[in-house]
Design a protein around this motif. Structure first.
Motif, PDB file in Angstrom:
ATOM      1  N   PRO A 156       0.249  -1.711   0.214  1.00 49.02           N
ATOM      2  CA  PRO A 156       0.081  -0.033  -0.187  1.00 49.02           C
ATOM      3  C   PRO A 156       0.786   1.130  -0.203  1.00 49.02           C
ATOM      4  N   VAL A 157       0.655   1.824  -0.547  1.00 52.39           N
ATOM      5  CA  VAL A 157       0.943   3.469  -0.971  1.00 52.39           C
ATOM      6  C   VAL A 157      -0.281   4.768  -0.520  1.00 52.39           C
ATOM      7  N   SER A 158      -0.049   6.169  -0.023  1.00 47.23           N
ATOM      8  CA  SER A 158      -0.513   6.578   0.548  1.00 47.23           C
ATOM      9  C   SER A 158       0.026   8.121  -0.209  1.00 47.23           C
ATOM     10  N   TYR A 159      -1.936   8.433  -0.835  1.00 51.01           N
ATOM     11  CA  TYR A 159      -1.260   9.449  -2.269  1.00 51.01           C
ATOM     12  C   TYR A 159      -0.962  11.002  -1.103  1.00 51.01           C
ATOM     13  N   ARG A 160      -2.048  11.119   0.196  1.00 50.01           N
ATOM     14  CA  ARG A 160      -2.149  12.128   1.320  1.00 50.01           C
ATOM     15  C   ARG A 160      -0.900  13.351   1.308  1.00 50.01           C
ATOM     16  N   ASP A 161      -1.526  14.841   0.936  1.00 52.24           N
ATOM     17  CA  ASP A 161       0.074  15.225   1.646  1.00 52.24           C
ATOM     18  C   ASP A 161       1.017  14.918   0.907  1.00 52.24           C
ATOM     19  N   ARG A 162       0.868  14.513  -0.424  1.00 54.30           N
ATOM     20  CA  ARG A 162       2.660  14.161  -1.262  1.00 54.30           C
ATOM     21  C   ARG A 162       2.904  14.991  -2.246  1.00 54.30           C
ATOM     22  N   SER A 163       3.308  15.223  -2.573  1.00 59.02           N
ATOM     23  CA  SER A 163       3.479  16.274  -4.257  1.00 59.02           C
ATOM     24  C   SER A 163       3.654  14.643  -4.725  1.00 59.02           C
ATOM     25  N   ALA A 164       3.621  14.999  -6.242  1.00 58.26           N
ATOM     26  CA  ALA A 164       4.155  14.095  -7.169  1.00 58.26           C
ATOM     27  C   ALA A 164       5.399  13.334  -6.990  1.00 58.26           C
ATOM     28  N   GLN A 165       6.331  14.096  -6.865  1.00 58.02           N
ATOM     29  CA  GLN A 165       7.851  13.346  -6.162  1.00 58.02           C
ATOM     30  C   GLN A 165       7.626  12.605  -5.011  1.00 58.02           C
ATOM     31  N   GLU A 166       7.117  13.203  -4.400  1.00 61.94           N
ATOM     32  CA  GLU A 166       7.468  12.046  -2.817  1.00 61.94           C
ATOM     33  C   GLU A 166       6.462  11.491  -3.692  1.00 61.94           C
ATOM     34  N   LEU A 167       5.202  10.985  -4.016  1.00 62.56           N
ATOM     35  CA  LEU A 167       4.781   9.693  -4.351  1.00 62.56           C
ATOM     36  C   LEU A 167       5.427   9.289  -4.904  1.00 62.56           C
ATOM     37  N   SER A 168       5.875   9.352  -6.227  1.00 61.69           N
ATOM     38  CA  SER A 168       7.155   8.533  -7.253  1.00 61.69           C
ATOM     39  C   SER A 168       7.442   8.019  -6.150  1.00 61.69           C
ATOM     40  N   ASP A 169       8.948   8.481  -5.246  1.00 61.39           N
ATOM     41  CA  ASP A 169       9.624   7.754  -4.152  1.00 61.39           C
ATOM     42  C   ASP A 169       9.261   6.774  -3.657  1.00 61.39           C
ATOM     43  N   ALA A 170       7.616   7.103  -3.420  1.00 56.39           N
ATOM     44  CA  ALA A 170       7.094   5.717  -2.026  1.00 56.39           C
ATOM     45  C   ALA A 170       7.004   4.823  -3.267  1.00 56.39           C
ATOM     46  N   ILE A 171       6.682   4.767  -4.407  1.00 54.54           N
ATOM     47  CA  ILE A 171       5.861   3.775  -5.507  1.00 54.54           C
ATOM     48  C   ILE A 171       7.860   3.117  -5.919  1.00 54.54           C
ATOM     49  N   LYS A 172       8.203   3.329  -5.883  1.00 51.54           N
ATOM     50  CA  LYS A 172       9.604   3.082  -5.898  1.00 51.54           C
ATOM     51  C   LYS A 172      10.641   2.733  -4.854  1.00 51.54           C
ATOM     52  N   LEU A 173       9.924   2.986  -3.700  1.00 54.95           N
ATOM     53  CA  LEU A 173      10.840   1.794  -2.293  1.00 54.95           C
ATOM     54  C   LEU A 173       9.684   0.911  -2.595  1.00 54.95           C
ATOM     55  N   ALA A 174       8.484   1.000  -3.407  1.00 53.30           N
ATOM     56  CA  ALA A 174       7.574  -0.410  -2.782  1.00 53.30           C
ATOM     57  C   ALA A 174       7.126  -1.707  -4.075  1.00 53.30           C
ATOM     58  N   SER A 175       8.351  -0.157  -4.399  1.00 53.30           N
ATOM     59  CA  SER A 175       8.240  -1.657  -6.094  1.00 53.30           C
ATOM     60  C   SER A 175       9.490  -1.050  -6.905  1.00 53.30           C
ATOM     61  N   PRO A 176      11.130  -1.687  -6.216  1.00 54.37           N
ATOM     62  CA  PRO A 176      11.652  -1.387  -6.327  1.00 54.37           C
ATOM     63  C   PRO A 176      12.473  -1.543  -8.053  1.00 54.37           C
TER      64      PRO A 176
END
Length: 334
Positions: A192-212
């Motif tokens: 799971p990855v939250s989009y709340r209170d995140r910029s596009a770049q922050e969300l992209s970083d979270a996606i990368k962490l979840a799917s290296p």
């Protein structure tokens, strides 16, 4: 017999206001040859309906002001002058946003004889489920081992898309907002990855962490920062199935496109929008694959249920405020 129905009094700008939905009553005429009368038990509200409130024809005609609105519904036939539709039949049809529907019998579909609740044919085994299956299989051509990303992953469409991808043996990441939605995705074996209170770049970083290992398939329901974040994580040859862009449905001005659209070229990726109605000839293949899994409890689906015809507009508006987990439904009294 009388029918109560909702109509629009004006076409909204931005998020529709509750007062634009007017509950009216009409006396139904005698049945004509070929017509049926149905007492609705379940109504569906879906994000695509917002497009029908624009007054502009897109891939479907807009709602007419002052006329009964339409939407998916399930009910029981209480009168019939159609040779193939009998009183007592349980059917699905598009005469929603009302308690009693009267329409051509050619426009109703008998519910299959199965061990699933009737309302499942408005959700996991209906249009939302078929949309998830179509986008994943026919558009994105998802295959075992793919890294899959799904936005609005706890919704009616997204929640089935993540589970179908998991069943194929894919690594799956789901974007959602509320904590309980993220927890549900995690219980399904989804990252799971939250989009709340995140910029596009922050969300992209979270996606990368979840799917290296990047993203091979992106199932798009949202647009906005979700699309921009996903584009930055695409693998070469990635496929994007665009089901919807709910982020822009209530926008009062045109929304800007992602700043990194060039990633489609760099990654040699394919991005394709689709309308599920164009693929309805494959519905039987979808049912053959998914219905047994639902009946056997192998697919987890959730429903958010509002009670009573009067709650229909509120149920619809809640779709744009994160007010649903899984399929949003309105239950009418028997």
């Amino acid at each position: 017999m009388q029918s109560r129905f909702y109509t629009l009094t004006d076409y909204p700008t931005g998020l529709p206001k509750r007062e634009l939905f007017s509950l009216e009553t009409q006396e139904l005429p005698e049945l004509a040859d070929g017509e049926v009368r149905i007492r609705n038990h379940w109504l569906s509200v879906d994000p695509y309906m917002r497009g029908r409130m624009s007054g502009i024809r897109t891939y479907v005609a807009p709602f007419e002001l002052g006329q009964p609105m339409e939407g998916g519904a399930i009910g029981e036939v209480i009168a019939s002058k159609h040779a193939d539709v009998k009183v007592g039949d349980k059917v699905s049809h598009m005469g929603g946003w009302r308690d009693i529907a009267q329409l051509s019998g050619d426009g109703v579909t008998a519910l299959p004889d199965s061990n699933v609740p009737d309302q499942a044919y408005l959700g996991v085994l209906g249009m939302p489920g078929m949309t998830a299956w179509t986008g994943l299989n026919l558009i994105a051509e998802c295959k075992p081992g793919d890294n899959v990303l799904v936005s609005a992953a706890s919704g009616a469409v997204g929640s089935l898309a993540v589970q179908l991808a998991k069943a194929k043996g894919c690594h799956v990441v789901g974007i959602a907002g509320a904590a309980h939605k993220l927890a549900w995705l995690e219980s399904l074996g989804v990252e799971p990855v939250s989009y709340r209170d995140r910029s596009a770049q922050e969300l992209s970083d979270a996606i990368k962490l979840a799917s290296p290992n990047g993203i091979d398939v992106y199932y798009e329901n949202v647009g906005g920062i979700c699309l921009e974040a996903a584009l930055s994580q695409l693998n070469e040859g990635a496929r994007i199935a665009v089901c919807g862009m709910i982020d822009s449905y209530n926008a009062e001005t045109p929304t800007p496109g992602p700043s990194n659209l060039s990633q489609l070229v760099v990654r040699k990726a394919k991005m394709q929008g689709f309308i599920v109605a164009d693929h309805w000839s494959s519905y039987r293949y979808f049912l053959n694959e998914v219905a047994p899994q639902v009946a056997d409890g192998k697919l987890d689906y959730k429903e958010t249920i509002k009670e009573g015809l009067e709650s229909t507009p509120d149920a619809f508006l809640a779709l744009f405020e994160g007010g649903n987990t899984g399929k949003m439904l309105v239950k009418l009294s028997a």
